[in-house]
Design a protein around this motif. Structure first.
Motif, PDB file in Angstrom:
ATOM      1  N   TRP A   1       1.136   6.869   8.464  1.00 24.20           N
ATOM      2  CA  TRP A   1       0.146   6.233   7.593  1.00 24.20           C
ATOM      3  C   TRP A   1      -0.322   4.857   8.040  1.00 24.20           C
ATOM      4  N   PRO A   2       0.567   3.989   8.531  1.00 19.08           N
ATOM      5  CA  PRO A   2       0.091   2.646   8.894  1.00 19.08           C
ATOM      6  C   PRO A   2      -0.840   2.608  10.112  1.00 19.08           C
ATOM      7  N   ALA A   3      -0.934   3.671  10.876  1.00 17.96           N
ATOM      8  CA  ALA A   3      -1.782   3.664  12.078  1.00 17.96           C
ATOM      9  C   ALA A   3      -3.217   3.285  11.712  1.00 17.96           C
ATOM     10  N   GLY A   4      -3.751   2.326  12.431  1.00 16.82           N
ATOM     11  CA  GLY A   4      -5.138   1.925  12.228  1.00 16.82           C
ATOM     12  C   GLY A   4      -5.370   0.922  11.114  1.00 16.82           C
ATOM     13  N   LEU A   5      -4.355   0.559  10.346  1.00 16.25           N
ATOM     14  CA  LEU A   5      -4.558  -0.374   9.236  1.00 16.25           C
ATOM     15  C   LEU A   5      -4.598  -1.835   9.686  1.00 16.25           C
ATOM     16  N   ALA A   6      -3.954  -2.135  10.804  1.00 18.20           N
ATOM     17  CA  ALA A   6      -3.841  -3.530  11.243  1.00 18.20           C
ATOM     18  C   ALA A   6      -5.197  -4.206  11.378  1.00 18.20           C
ATOM     19  N   GLY A   7      -6.191  -3.481  11.824  1.00 19.08           N
ATOM     20  CA  GLY A   7      -7.521  -4.068  11.990  1.00 19.08           C
ATOM     21  C   GLY A   7      -8.210  -4.407  10.685  1.00 19.08           C
ATOM     22  N   HIS A   8      -7.650  -3.973   9.571  1.00 18.05           N
ATOM     23  CA  HIS A   8      -8.257  -4.221   8.259  1.00 18.05           C
ATOM     24  C   HIS A   8      -7.524  -5.289   7.454  1.00 18.05           C
ATOM     25  N   VAL A   9      -6.411  -5.804   7.972  1.00 13.58           N
ATOM     26  CA  VAL A   9      -5.618  -6.781   7.224  1.00 13.58           C
ATOM     27  C   VAL A   9      -6.355  -8.118   7.184  1.00 13.58           C
ATOM     28  N   PRO A  10      -6.586  -8.662   5.977  1.00 12.05           N
ATOM     29  CA  PRO A  10      -7.274  -9.951   5.887  1.00 12.05           C
ATOM     30  C   PRO A  10      -6.441 -11.077   6.498  1.00 12.05           C
ATOM     31  N   GLU A  11      -7.120 -12.060   7.070  1.00 13.87           N
ATOM     32  CA  GLU A  11      -6.399 -13.193   7.667  1.00 13.87           C
ATOM     33  C   GLU A  11      -5.675 -14.012   6.622  1.00 13.87           C
ATOM     34  N   VAL A  12      -6.299 -14.171   5.446  1.00  8.31           N
ATOM     35  CA  VAL A  12      -5.739 -15.029   4.406  1.00  8.31           C
ATOM     36  C   VAL A  12      -5.772 -14.298   3.064  1.00  8.31           C
ATOM     37  N   VAL A  13      -4.666 -14.337   2.358  1.00 10.23           N
ATOM     38  CA  VAL A  13      -4.596 -13.885   0.975  1.00 10.23           C
ATOM     39  C   VAL A  13      -4.033 -15.053   0.188  1.00 10.23           C
ATOM     40  N   ARG A  14      -4.778 -15.528  -0.772  1.00 13.20           N
ATOM     41  CA  ARG A  14      -4.341 -16.686  -1.556  1.00 13.20           C
ATOM     42  C   ARG A  14      -3.583 -16.203  -2.787  1.00 13.20           C
ATOM     43  N   LEU A  15      -2.366 -16.711  -2.956  1.00 13.63           N
ATOM     44  CA  LEU A  15      -1.539 -16.341  -4.096  1.00 13.63           C
ATOM     45  C   LEU A  15      -1.720 -17.347  -5.207  1.00 13.63           C
ATOM     46  N   GLY A  16      -1.798 -16.857  -6.433  1.00 12.13           N
ATOM     47  CA  GLY A  16      -1.971 -17.710  -7.597  1.00 12.13           C
ATOM     48  C   GLY A  16      -0.664 -17.920  -8.326  1.00 12.13           C
ATOM     49  N   ALA A  17      -0.778 -18.157  -9.605  1.00 12.39           N
ATOM     50  CA  ALA A  17       0.377 -18.462 -10.444  1.00 12.39           C
ATOM     51  C   ALA A  17       1.271 -17.251 -10.639  1.00 12.39           C
ATOM     52  N   ALA A  18       2.535 -17.532 -10.910  1.00 15.42           N
ATOM     53  CA  ALA A  18       3.485 -16.467 -11.234  1.00 15.42           C
ATOM     54  C   ALA A  18       3.168 -15.931 -12.620  1.00 15.42           C
ATOM     55  N   ARG A  19       3.227 -14.636 -12.745  1.00 13.75           N
ATOM     56  CA  ARG A  19       2.966 -13.959 -14.020  1.00 13.75           C
ATOM     57  C   ARG A  19       4.079 -12.946 -14.237  1.00 13.75           C
ATOM     58  N   SER A  20       4.219 -12.495 -15.471  1.00 10.45           N
ATOM     59  CA  SER A  20       5.136 -11.395 -15.736  1.00 10.45           C
ATOM     60  C   SER A  20       4.418 -10.358 -16.578  1.00 10.45           C
TER      61      SER A  20
END
Length: 136
Positions: free
Chosen positions: A59-78
């Motif tokens: 399944w992971p084959a070919g996904l690397a080219g689609h991974v965003p450079e940056v993902v910004r994490l926000g506040a902790a939630r529950s």
């Protein structure tokens, strides 16, 4: 047990998230994330329990080219009524949503756990987390 396809964070982000988990545990708010022993991650797809790791090896084959450079994490939630903690993804989520679609398309639809399947709105639960967090 099902199989999850996840993105792991870099060392610096992992240390920050684990530090937050320790602070929550020390404050008596939630120790679930530490207790589970999972490294900090973003889950893209989760399979049903009857799918094995051998079934998903390609399944992971070919996904690397689609991974965003940056993902910004926000506040902790529950999640309401639980001590399960998550960090909301914020900012421009188009690249992350695209990756998630590519990952889900690589998995037979009937193998995806019901909580991760596309909804009639075209969004799955990972995106619904953002909506839930906005209401907290």
């Amino acid at each position: 047990m099902g199989v999850a396809l996840c993105l792991r964070f870099d060392r610096q982000t992992t240390e920050k998230v684990e530090g937050l988990w320790r602070e929550l545990a020390d404050a008596g708010m939630s120790s679930d994330m530490l207790g589970l022993g999972y490294p900090p991650h973003l889950t893209l797809v989760m399979t049903n329990d009857d799918v094995s790791a051998g079934d998903v090896a390609s399944w992971p084959a070919g996904l690397a080219g689609h991974v965003p450079e940056v993902v910004r994490l926000g506040a902790a939630r529950s999640f309401p009524g639980t001590q399960v903690v998550y960090l909301n993804c914020e900012g421009d989520l188009a690249a992350l949503r695209h990756l998630q679609r590519v990952a889900a398309d690589a998995v037979p639809a009937d193998a995806i756990h019901e909580h991760y399947r596309a909804r009639p709105s075209g969004r799955n639960d990972v995106h619904r987390l953002r909506d839930i967090a906005a209401r907290l």
